[in-house]
Design an enzyme around this catalytic site. Structure first.
Site, short mmCIF file in Angstrom:
data_model
loop_
_atom_site.label_atom_id
_atom_site.label_comp_id
_atom_site.label_asym_id
_atom_site.label_seq_id
_atom_site.Cartn_x
_atom_site.Cartn_y
_atom_site.Cartn_z
N PHE A 1 96.89 -24.36 13.71
CA PHE A 1 96.79 -23.05 14.35
C PHE A 1 96.51 -23.21 15.85
CE2 PHE A 1 94.12 -19.37 15.63
CZ PHE A 1 95.14 -18.42 15.59
N GLN A 2 97.28 -22.52 16.64
CA GLN A 2 97.18 -22.54 18.11
C GLN A 2 97.30 -23.95 18.69
OE1 GLN A 2 93.72 -20.09 19.22
NE2 GLN A 2 95.09 -18.33 19.42
N MET B 1 112.81 -6.84 47.85
CA MET B 1 113.53 -7.99 48.38
C MET B 1 114.86 -8.19 47.64
SD MET B 1 113.40 -10.12 50.81
CE MET B 1 111.85 -10.74 51.47
N LYS C 1 89.03 -30.56 19.92
CA LYS C 1 87.78 -29.91 19.51
C LYS C 1 86.75 -30.92 19.02
CE LYS C 1 86.34 -25.59 17.36
NZ LYS C 1 86.75 -24.45 16.55
N GLU D 1 95.15 -15.62 31.08
CA GLU D 1 94.94 -16.96 31.64
C GLU D 1 95.74 -17.18 32.93
OE1 GLU D 1 95.50 -16.28 28.48
OE2 GLU D 1 93.98 -17.28 27.25
#
Lengths: 186, 577
Positions: free
Chosen positions: B129-130, B492, B179, B67
């Site tokens: 969940f999640q 760097m 949802k 993502e």
């Protein structure tokens, strides 16, 4: 130079805005001295009253950063001199000796405190005022027994006319575009 | 995408019918002109993915591999296309993986709209969940966020999301979608937001500020202008060019302002800041009027603020009022969109020639060329230098490509040695400095500008932060060109350790995989260049390729980027070695 400033923030009334506003202070590691949120005279518009002790430069920057939050209608800051402010406190006194009672009543009257509950062993008093006057009263009460003390955040109005009343008439679109106003949050 | 203030109140024709919330999301995207979105499916967003199945001919969903890749791809797209990039992800880890991209977009004023699935409304707060408090997690890194818990809210919130992301100072918007709201039915009717209560994105410049600004410029002996990202965002390139030509104002483009004016424009004096050019840094302590347009005085530009142009009067043209007087105290501030402000300013500004002042910049440029630029870009022997690779690319593409560097030494080489001749030729992570940005962002840029050459320039460290997106590039088949400048170091950080930490190289040396084999594993053609003599040929092969192509260049291991303003020093203390 650090000074006490009161920031008034007028906002739409939506979930989660408190976090977004306080985050502006958290990011800069600024401690909020007091915070009060309430509805204004306009339905759907909330007012946050935030008290901080900071330099004016910092308060100015913070106020601008609050101002750019989408749901903030406007934010402004004032020093104590420009404000009429008040706080409310409750004091629960467990009176150590019954004979203290009469002088405790006198003290409450002199301090313009209201007695809410009263019996021989316990008194609950309510008083409004500045933080300093409330704390002075607390110290006076402590001579009479153990005191439980709770104080609200500051609420304030400016001594001049309100900016909200100037700004609201400039938002006529509110009625023309009901879909895009706060109405959908309710 | 920008709503013209003049059309306030004119609603677009409504479309109505009864559909699911999931389908409504897709329809909203179509109404907003979205033709590509970057995303990753999962449990809590499945209804929207199901709805997308029916709209494949209208919306191209790009399946990323992580993502974070989606967020940077959306950023790259937004930067070049000038309209919001869109991400679609699931709840929990899907959403938290976006956080870096959101923070990046907020810092660099990039409009993206991210939509995450969320557990059903009844399960909110139950550690389902999640489940993650996505609005809470993303709040400090978004311009706006909102949790939709019922389908009826979808059209209004989506219209607000796109409007907020792309108006005023653009930024990221996060929409969390439970949802149940995806399954619920609603009567779909969509209007793009004509304006929003309590949000005034485009302040109008005050006439007295414009006049004061013109006076300041007209009275200036040694004006100096900093051209920021705001010029590109507002499309004010032509106005800026007119101003600096009319009043002969030496102009430096900030890292995010690069390509707003051509690098070889007679008034362009390079880039300011930590690894910027010698002249703009040194002479900032001599200018009498500092004009900043659409920029925010980042500390990488100012160095130590109290030593930054303390003698100069400051004119700041900026759309975000919170940026005015945040870092630099202004003499005159114009709180407005850059294009509008410049348009009104130009007629009041007097024509000037400033040969002596410009000659000072030319003198600095000559010193820098001799001491640094020639050494970096025209080495005759020794290991290949980053600068010469960028210079070669610049010559071969005539400065017209979209350059997407990652973060580190190679980024500075790309900023310094590419001769930008075409506007919007640059997308980088500036404010947040996000390693791993370039590979997915370059893909986003390619979607936005399919007819332009898009070249990602990436360090070996940065490449390994999001190399999984090679899979996305492979699957889309888009000819994204990738140059890895490999020094087997986190260059760097190593440079800082060398200069400021007594050469104590702490965790900066990388044992790298075979990048060419990795690319080949993704069916992407890859060639490694170790010899200077091969550089030209391989780069030509890369540019001629109609497919994605990866070119790994083994560069000098311990090359340092100069000029350099040491951290905490004034920019006039810029070091050439």
């Amino acid at each position: 130079m650090e000074k006490r400033f009161t920031i008034s923030v007028y906002t739409e009334n939506i979930v989660g805005l408190l976090l977004r506003i306080t985050a502006v202070f958290t990011r800069r590691h600024i401690n909020i001295e007091s915070l009060t949120v309430s509805e204004t005279e306009r339905r759907g518009i909330s007012r946050f009253t935030i008290v901080v002790r900071q330099s004016e430069d910092m308060v100015n920057k913070v106020t601008k950063q609050i101002n750019r939050i989408v749901e903030v209608i406007f934010a402004e800051y004032h020093s104590d001199a420009d404000l009429i402010s008040s706080q409310l406190a409750l004091f629960k006194v467990d009176i150590a000796k019954e004979e203290y009672l009469p002088s405790l009543e006198v003290l409450a009257r002199q301090a313009n405190a209201r007695i809410l509950i009263h019996n021989n062993r316990r008194m609950v008093l309510e008083k409004t005022g500045t933080r300093d006057s409330l704390e002075a009263f607390l110290r006076d009460l402590e001579a009479y027994g153990e005191v439980e003390y709770v104080r609200s955040g500051r609420i304030a109005v400016t001594s001049s006319s309100s900016r909200l009343s100037e700004i609201i008439p400039k938002l006529p679109e509110l009625n023309r575009y009901p879909n895009y106003s706060m109405d959908h949050h309710n | 995408m920008n709503i013209d203030p003049k059309t306030n109140g004119v609603l677009t024709p409504a479309t109505t019918n009864r559909i699911s919330g999931a389908e409504a999301i897709v329809r909203c995207l179509i109404e907003e002109g979205v033709d590509v979105l970057f995303g990753y499916p999962g449990g809590a967003i499945m209804p929207v993915y199901d709805a997308l199945y029916d709209y494949q001919d209208q919306i191209n969903h790009v399946l990323v591999r992580h993502e974070q890749g989606a967020s940077h791809a959306a950023e790259g797209y937004a930067r070049i296309k000038k309209k919001p990039g869109v991400c679609l992800v699931t709840s929990g880890p899907g959403a938290t993986n976006l956080v870096t991209g959101l923070a990046d977009a907020l810092m660099d004023s990039t409009p993206i709209v991210c939509i995450s699935g969320q557990v059903p409304r009844d399960l909110l707060g139950t550690d389902a969940f999640q489940e993650t408090d996505v609005v809470g997690v993303t709040m400090p890194v978004t311009k706006w966020s909102y949790q939709i818990t019922k389908a009826a809210e979808i059209p209004i919130v989506m219209a607000k999301a796109f409007y907020i992301a792309n108006t005023g100072r653009p930024g990221p918007v996060m929409i969390d979608l439970t949802k149940n709201a995806q399954f619920e039915m609603l009567d779909f009717e969509y209007h793009r937001a004509p304006r929003i209560f309590s949000y005034w994105p485009t302040p109008k410049a005050k006439a007295e500020d414009i006049e004061a600004a013109a006076k300041l410029i007209n009275e200036a002996k040694k004006p100096y202008l900093l051209c920021g990202h705001g010029v590109l965002i507002s499309g004010a390139q032509a106005e800026l060019t007119e101003l600096i030509e009319k009043a002969s104002i030496p102009t430096a483009c900030t890292l995010q302002g690069l390509s707003a004016i051509p690098t070889d424009h007679p008034m362009c004096v390079g880039m300011p800041g930590m690894h910027g050019n010698y002249g703009p840094n040194l002479l900032s302590s001599e200018c009498d009027v500092l004009i900043a347009v659409g920029m925010r005085f980042d500390d990488r530009i100012t160095g130590r603020v109290d030593k930054f142009a303390p003698q100069a009067k400051v004119l700041h043209i900026e759309i975000d009022p919170a940026e005015i007087d945040k870092i630099m105290k202004t003499t005159v501030a114009i709180n407005a969109d850059a294009k509008e402000a410049l348009k009104r300013l130009i007629p009041l500004v007097e024509q000037r020639e400033r040969p002596a002042w410009l000659a000072q910049y030319a003198e600095c440029a000559a010193i820098e060329k001799e001491k640094i630029i020639d050494r970096d870009t025209l080495p005759k022997e020794g290991a290949i230098k980053m600068g010469e690779v960028v210079k070669l690319l610049s010559d071969k593409t005539e400065g017209k490509a979209v350059i997407v560097p990652d973060v580190g030494q190679h980024q500075m080489a790309a900023a310094r040695y590419y001769n930008y001749t075409e506007t919007d030729g640059w997308a980088t992570s500036g404010g947040l400095g996000t390693m791993g940005y370039a590979l997915p962002a370059a893909l986003g840029c390619k979607f936005a500008a399919p007819n332009r050459e898009v070249v990602a320039i990436i360090g070996d460290g940065s490449f390994q932060m999001n190399l999984q997106e090679l899979g996305t590039i492979m699957q889309t088949g888009l000819p994204v060109k990738i140059i890895i400048l490999n020094n087997n170091f986190l260059g760097m950080v190593r440079q800082w350790q060398q200069l400021f930490f007594d050469r104590r190289y702490s965790s900066v040396e990388l044992q790298n995989p075979d990048f060419c084999k990795i690319a080949e594993g993704f069916s992407i053609k890859a060639v490694r260049v170790s010899e200077r003599t091969d550089l030209d040929g391989v780069m030509q092969q890369m540019l001629d390729s109609k497919e994605p192509f990866l070119m790994e260049v083994m560069v000098e291991k311990e090359e340092n980027v100069f000029p350099m303003v040491p951290s905490g020093a004034g920019v006039a203390e810029v070091r050439l070695e």
